[in-house]
Scaffold this motif. Structure first.
Motif, short mmCIF file in Angstrom:
data_model
loop_
_atom_site.label_atom_id
_atom_site.label_comp_id
_atom_site.label_asym_id
_atom_site.label_seq_id
_atom_site.Cartn_x
_atom_site.Cartn_y
_atom_site.Cartn_z
N THR A 235 3.73 3.02 -12.40
CA THR A 235 2.94 4.03 -11.70
C THR A 235 3.80 5.19 -11.20
N ARG B 258 4.98 5.64 -8.36
CA ARG B 258 4.52 6.03 -7.02
C ARG B 258 5.15 5.11 -5.99
N ASP C 7 3.76 5.02 -2.83
CA ASP C 7 2.67 4.63 -1.95
C ASP C 7 1.36 5.18 -2.49
N PHE C 8 0.25 4.58 -2.06
CA PHE C 8 -1.08 5.04 -2.42
C PHE C 8 -1.90 5.19 -1.14
N LEU D 176 -7.21 5.30 -3.80
CA LEU D 176 -7.68 4.04 -4.36
C LEU D 176 -9.20 3.93 -4.38
N TRP E 53 -6.61 -3.94 -2.88
CA TRP E 53 -5.49 -3.36 -3.61
C TRP E 53 -4.16 -3.86 -3.06
N GLN E 54 -3.21 -4.06 -3.97
CA GLN E 54 -1.82 -4.37 -3.63
C GLN E 54 -0.94 -3.59 -4.60
N TRP E 55 0.24 -3.20 -4.15
CA TRP E 55 1.17 -2.50 -5.05
C TRP E 55 2.61 -2.77 -4.65
N LEU F 97 0.49 -1.47 -9.61
CA LEU F 97 -0.74 -1.41 -8.83
C LEU F 97 -1.70 -2.47 -9.36
#
Length: 52
Positions: free
Chosen positions: A10, A12, A14-15, A20, A30-32, A43
């Motif tokens: 991804t 990234r 953070d999201f 999301l 959600w978890q990442w 993600l």
């Protein structure tokens, strides 16, 4: 409808919740894992009403 979402690379750190929530009309948990520099990042999202 999609029940599970998995993305890798991804790039990234953070999201945001807004990012999301905009991915689906259903409610997802959600978890990442953040990226390390300019590579990596995972993600995972699971539709909350799919699993009990």
């Amino acid at each position: 409808d999609i029940d599970i979402v998995g993305l890798q690379e991804t790039i990234r750190q953070d999201f945001s919740i807004q990012d999301l929530q905009g991915l689906s009309r259903h409610s997802f948990a959600w978890q990442w894992l953040p990226a390390a520099g300019l590579s990596g990042g995972i993600l995972l999202g699971v539709r909350e009403d799919f699993f009990t």
